[in-house]
Design an enzyme around this catalytic site. Structure first.
Site, PDB file in Angstrom:
ATOM      1  N   GLU A   1      -3.098   7.570  -4.467  1.00  0.00           N
ATOM      2  CA  GLU A   1      -3.133   6.733  -3.624  1.00  0.00           C
ATOM      3  C   GLU A   1      -2.813   4.976  -5.008  1.00  0.00           C
ATOM      4  O   GLU A   1      -3.418   4.823  -5.499  1.00  0.00           O
ATOM      5  CB  GLU A   1      -4.683   5.550  -2.911  1.00  0.00           C
ATOM      6  CG  GLU A   1      -4.352   4.988  -2.236  1.00  0.00           C
ATOM      7  CD  GLU A   1      -5.974   4.142  -1.754  1.00  0.00           C
ATOM      8  OE1 GLU A   1      -6.992   3.782  -2.538  1.00  0.00           O
ATOM      9  OE2 GLU A   1      -6.187   4.272  -0.829  1.00  0.00           O
TER      10      GLU A   1
ATOM     11  N   TYR B   1       1.090  -1.030  -0.224  1.00  0.00           N
ATOM     12  CA  TYR B   1       0.248  -0.225  -0.057  1.00  0.00           C
ATOM     13  C   TYR B   1       1.199   0.974   0.264  1.00  0.00           C
ATOM     14  O   TYR B   1       1.579   1.400   1.117  1.00  0.00           O
ATOM     15  CB  TYR B   1      -0.818   0.096   1.311  1.00  0.00           C
ATOM     16  CG  TYR B   1      -2.265   1.004   1.401  1.00  0.00           C
ATOM     17  CD1 TYR B   1      -3.405   1.189   0.904  1.00  0.00           C
ATOM     18  CD2 TYR B   1      -1.755   2.430   1.744  1.00  0.00           C
ATOM     19  CE1 TYR B   1      -3.585   2.425   0.927  1.00  0.00           C
ATOM     20  CE2 TYR B   1      -1.549   3.779   2.103  1.00  0.00           C
ATOM     21  CZ  TYR B   1      -3.110   3.381   1.548  1.00  0.00           C
ATOM     22  OH  TYR B   1      -4.012   5.027   1.609  1.00  0.00           O
TER      23      TYR B   1
END
Ligand code: GDP
Ligand code: MN
Length: 387
Positions: A196, A109
């Site tokens: 993201e 992530y």
């Protein structure tokens, strides 16, 4: 403003961040020919909607033949995808992105945002990628690192800290630092509010590649990014919000029953709070602002009267710069084309209050007058229930 995954990846590619090869498809034949052009033997067909959680909802299909690609495209195009982020109504799939399939060794992530505390752009990274980062934060917060970039660019030291935290091998550290630097450049130059990558993957061949990308533009900086504004997908936005923005209204659609018309953002928030307190929920946030005209008020009323979710309208005007007679005139103008098909509760106080009330009463409108906000909210909630 949100954009699609394939658009975000195109931006990242411009800055030299590695992304899989892929092509956009708007119909089934385009999807198959995209796969053919890409070549290889594994493809991933991905629904393009402005929401995450597609994988778990069946919106990301790994295909091992052109036949599978066709079947996935037939299945997905036009379907409504309900994911954790779409809400119950889901989102219709109108675009597909067909990508070369990759062999995943690890999913990370990685996101960038503006850290208000340090007033710097910060990376948030985790070796536990691909899944719900909120869940990682709740259950294993030690697996998340937040690192604010100290200077104008990502330093070698900062690159190493992140690479180590992700558990990368020595040979991958430089590659990682290079990608971080490019992501940081993209974030700053494009005035992003959020970027993201979930996941950023390590392939079995040892390459770092962006598998999923989400880019949110800072709306306040959009005026200097016509190239981003061109990426706006009206299908993904609430039609009520698009219409409101055309009239310069500060409007956000919500999912309750009480349509609100208020002047001032603070008062609008308070109005929404008190509606909740009285047992219902607002259908929208609407701040008509200070410099309102009869025209804008009229359009605002039309928006509320034509919204099927709205069971009652609550007008809460504390007239300072805004004149109550302007609000009343806007209402009278609106009902010429949009009849008052739901109860309207009015709390009008301040500048030209009497004139406003007189205009409404003389027109014979059946509005419910309230003396204060508390009473107004009570009346509106009761009216919406049909009491
Ligand atoms: P999201 O669910 O909306 O966040 O969609 P993602 O783009 O993150 O995809 C969800 C998951 O699909 C990823 O975490 C991967 O596990 C899987 N996936 C996506 N692309 C590929 C690929 O090229 N190959 C393989 N094997 N899996 C993929
Ligand atoms: Mn994802």
């Amino acid at each position: 403003m949100n954009i699609h995954e394939y658009q975000a990846k195109a931006i990242l590619a411009e800055f030299g961040v590695p992304v899989p090869r892929g092509a956009l498809a708007l119909n089934v034949d385009e999807a198959v020919s995209a796969a053919q052009t890409l070549g290889g033997s594994i493809w991933v067909v991905k629904a393009q909607i402005h929401a995450g959680g597609r994988g778990k909802a069946g919106g990301v299909r790994v295909c091992k033949s052109l036949h599978d690609v066709r079947a996935a495209a037939v299945d997905l195009l036009g379907s409504v995808l309900v994911t954790k982020q779409t809400g119950e109504a889901g989102k219709q799939v109108n675009r597909l992105y067909v990508e070369e399939g990759l062999n995943i060794a690890a999913e990370f992530y990685l996101s960038l945002l503006v850290d208000r505390e340090t007033e710097k752009v910060a990376f948030v990274v985790s070796p536990a990628g691909g899944m719900d980062i909120e869940e990682v934060a709740a259950t294993t917060p030690e697996k998340i690192l937040t690192l604010a970039v100290a200077g104008d660019q990502v330093s070698a030291g900062e690159g190493r800290i992140i690479a180590d935290f992700l558990g990368l091998q020595e040979s991958q550290v430089e590659d990682c630092a290079d990608i971080l630097a490019k992501l940081h450049q993209a974030f700053c130059q494009k005035d992003a509010a959020m970027l993201e990558l979930n996941p950023l993957i390590l392939t079995r061949e040892g390459n770092l590649v962006t598998l999923d990308a989400k880019f949110i533009a800072d709306d306040n900086a959009l005026y200097r990014h016509p190239e981003l504004m061109a990426l706006r997908d009206h299908d993904e936005e609430d039609p009520r919000e698009i219409e409101a923005s055309q009239y310069g209204l500060n409007y956000i659609a919500l999912d309750g029953h009480i349509g609100c018309m208020v002047n001032g953002a603070g008062l609008a928030m308070a109005t929404m709070d008190i509606i909740q307190l009285k047992g219902d929920r607002p259908a929208n946030f609407l701040d008509v602002g200070g410099g309102v005209t009869v025209d804008t008020v009229c359009e605002a009323f039309k928006l509320l009267f034509s919204d099927g979710h709205v069971k009652a309208v609550l007008v809460n005007i504390f007239g300072g710069i805004v004149r109550c007679d302007v609000i009343a005139s806007g209402l009278l103008e609106a009902i010429k084309t949009h009849p008052m098909n739901v109860p309207v509760v009015m709390r009008l106080v301040g500048t030209n209050e009497e004139e406003g009330r007189r205009l409404v009463n003389e027109a014979g409108l059946d509005v419910i007058w309230a003396d204060d906000l508390d009473q107004a909210a009570e009346f509106a909630v009761a009216a919406a229930k049909g009491v």
